[in-house]
Design a protein around this motif. Sequence first.
Motif, PDB file in Angstrom:
ATOM      1  N   SER A   1       0.843  -1.203   0.000  1.00 38.41           N
ATOM      2  CA  SER A   1       0.000   0.000   0.000  1.00 38.41           C
ATOM      3  C   SER A   1       0.869   1.240   0.000  1.00 38.41           C
ATOM      4  CB  SER A   1      -0.897   0.019   1.242  1.00 38.41           C
ATOM      5  OG  SER A   1      -1.704  -1.127   1.286  1.00 38.41           O
TER       6      SER A   1
ATOM      7  N   ASP B   1     -11.516  -1.338   0.445  1.00 40.23           N
ATOM      8  CA  ASP B   1     -10.074  -1.468   0.637  1.00 40.23           C
ATOM      9  C   ASP B   1      -9.388  -0.139   0.946  1.00 40.23           C
ATOM     10  OD1 ASP B   1     -10.314  -4.105   0.143  1.00 40.23           O
ATOM     11  OD2 ASP B   1      -8.967  -4.176  -1.576  1.00 40.23           O
ATOM     12  N   ARG B   2      -9.929   0.942   0.427  1.00 38.37           N
ATOM     13  CA  ARG B   2      -9.247   2.218   0.583  1.00 38.37           C
ATOM     14  C   ARG B   2      -9.130   2.641   2.042  1.00 38.37           C
ATOM     15  NH1 ARG B   2     -10.214   6.610  -4.064  1.00 38.37           N
ATOM     16  NH2 ARG B   2     -12.329   6.809  -3.305  1.00 38.37           N
TER      17      ARG B   2
ATOM     18  N   THR C   1      -4.853  -4.060 -10.659  1.00 41.97           N
ATOM     19  CA  THR C   1      -5.868  -3.117 -10.188  1.00 41.97           C
ATOM     20  C   THR C   1      -7.047  -3.053 -11.146  1.00 41.97           C
ATOM     21  OG1 THR C   1      -4.192  -1.773  -9.094  1.00 41.97           O
ATOM     22  CG2 THR C   1      -6.308  -0.725  -9.537  1.00 41.97           C
TER      23      THR C   1
ATOM     24  N   ASP D   1     -11.636  -0.793  -5.068  1.00 44.37           N
ATOM     25  CA  ASP D   1     -10.858   0.257  -4.419  1.00 44.37           C
ATOM     26  C   ASP D   1     -11.196   1.638  -4.971  1.00 44.37           C
ATOM     27  OD1 ASP D   1      -9.695   0.207  -6.912  1.00 44.37           O
ATOM     28  OD2 ASP D   1      -7.631   0.186  -6.174  1.00 44.37           O
TER      29      ASP D   1
END
Length: 635
Positions: A24, A171-172, A512, A575
């Motif tokens: 991340s 997820d963010r 992604t 995300d």
Amino acid sequence: MHVSLCYVIVYLALEVIFKGITGSPFHPGTPMGLAAAVVLGLLFAYLHSFFRPAVQKVLFYSNIAIVTLFFMMQNCLHAQFGFYFSLALIKNTGQVMDFARDILTLIGREALHLILLALPLLVFVLLHSRIRFPQKKEEKRAPLIAALALLLLVGIGWHNQKRDYNEPFNDRYVEKLGVLPSLMLNGWRTLSGYETEIEVVPTEEEAENDHKKTVKPKGWNVLSIDLKSKIAEEENDSIRRMHEYFNSRQATEKNDHTGIFAGKNLIVFLAESFNALAVREDTTPTLYRLIHEGYHFTNFYSPHILSTIGGEYQLLTASVPSEGGLSGLQGGTNSYPFGLGTMFKNEGYSVYAYHDNSYTFQKRDAYLASMGFDNYKGCGNGMVETACEGWPESDIAMIEGTTEDYIHDDQFLAYYVTVSGHGPYSFSKYANSIAPKYKDIIDGLGLEIDEPTAAYLAANIELDRALELLLERLEEAGKLEDTVIALVGDHYPYYLNWEEICSLTGEKTDMTIDVHHSNFILYNSATPTETVTKVGSQIDVLPTLYNLFGLPYDSRLLIGRDIFSSAPGLAIFYDRSWVSDKGKYYSYPGEFVPNEGAVYAESYVEETDRKVQNEAAISLLMSQKDYYKYLSTGE
């Protein structure tokens, strides 16, 4: 070393190690997240001070052991399913069962990461004699004062970045704030009944006028639902705000594709782990033919959001799934006037649904009933026994045992949820009952790929042959030309790791966005082939089908859009990265990569990103509030 300092060190170390493992990137919210972890450590240290040192020692090691296990669980959950735990998932027993079934495989695969996460605990076990646990009579306010001061700073920071933390949990949150801070925020919102905010865009008249400048519609896909009157009459603030939002959305126009399949039969598949990676002309000729001889969607995505249930949520509700929205679907009590079964049943069709696994898994029996499917068969509920043997079960056996239910009806809709493509991918009959059947075919290709990748290709041969059998039976019954086949995957094959996926794509695949690139099969043997380059995703399938079949629906009230309309193409990922007809936006690091030659306004990226946040937020509220029950859908 004072126990309060030990807590801070452990929590910070776990957050830093976890960030390194998951890759991340640094975010403006990261310092706030680390500060929140410090707050939590200081608060625990303060609570300890009310007990004798011996009790404090037990509490300390119990605490950091549990926290370490939570970090390990988050790592394994994300590695396997691509999302993190939230409190809303406690209700989702299906996800828990999926996770538990593969836990031993996961532990082996993630062993190095789990060892790294265990290091802070192991270090303080070795240093146990150096940890000072204060006596009850010692000053104990210092940790509390420090924790409250930091908590104030964290609260101010969260407030100042309200937009970043307004959206539904995803997820963010974990990647911006960290594991423990995101759990704290998730817990507070769960207990307080927090609602995500939505932004109302221009009024319906303004939007429609803008739309009419670019298209000359043959009519609009709308129903006579007077949202303005409902806004004036509604006393509930949340529902009124939702009415305002949908009233502000422009409808999609009827177009050259409207009604071209009117009166035809429809068979819809949600295919387990189906992805563009699975399709080869030599191994899956039927899938290849249906893709290239039907409507060929070259920019279609199946976003992986919350595993299979998330893929099905997108397909059946035409909205963006989130952890908090699943319970509204799975409860089976929400109103779905635009449900797939209901819409076709209203037109006089007989409707059927099938799944070659437990009929109650994910509470599918409950939510399919709410979608209008009152003829649903799964294992344990009327599905033929041959389709309920082994793991995963056979899609061919499911087709063999079900087509006679509907194939002689005048008009029918059949909905299938397949399972043969499920992982783990192995040629061991004890791990996978499908892939070994086709091992010789894959071996004969001479591909330089490892066993999981080869087994994935093999497993999809089962789906291909099930479709081949279906087409044969339709032709024998004289129904092939009058039947439309629609198929989408629920998600990419997440049992394959990055290296294995790259061995199929032949390049370094972007995990992604690009890994979610898939196929939307839309095929009718009597309809000419057409290539569609517009961006689309699972949430667009329902409105696209309704327009093609000429069914009356209100396009303002479905988040997805008819792909054949002039509405801009958009695919939304978990995300909150997104793809549009103009390019790709990566939520980390907040970068937009335009398509070659794309022309767009300076404000385009910000406006589209705001639209994405709105659509995710309204999707959650629609499920939580059972929004459709507040509407009258008469024409």
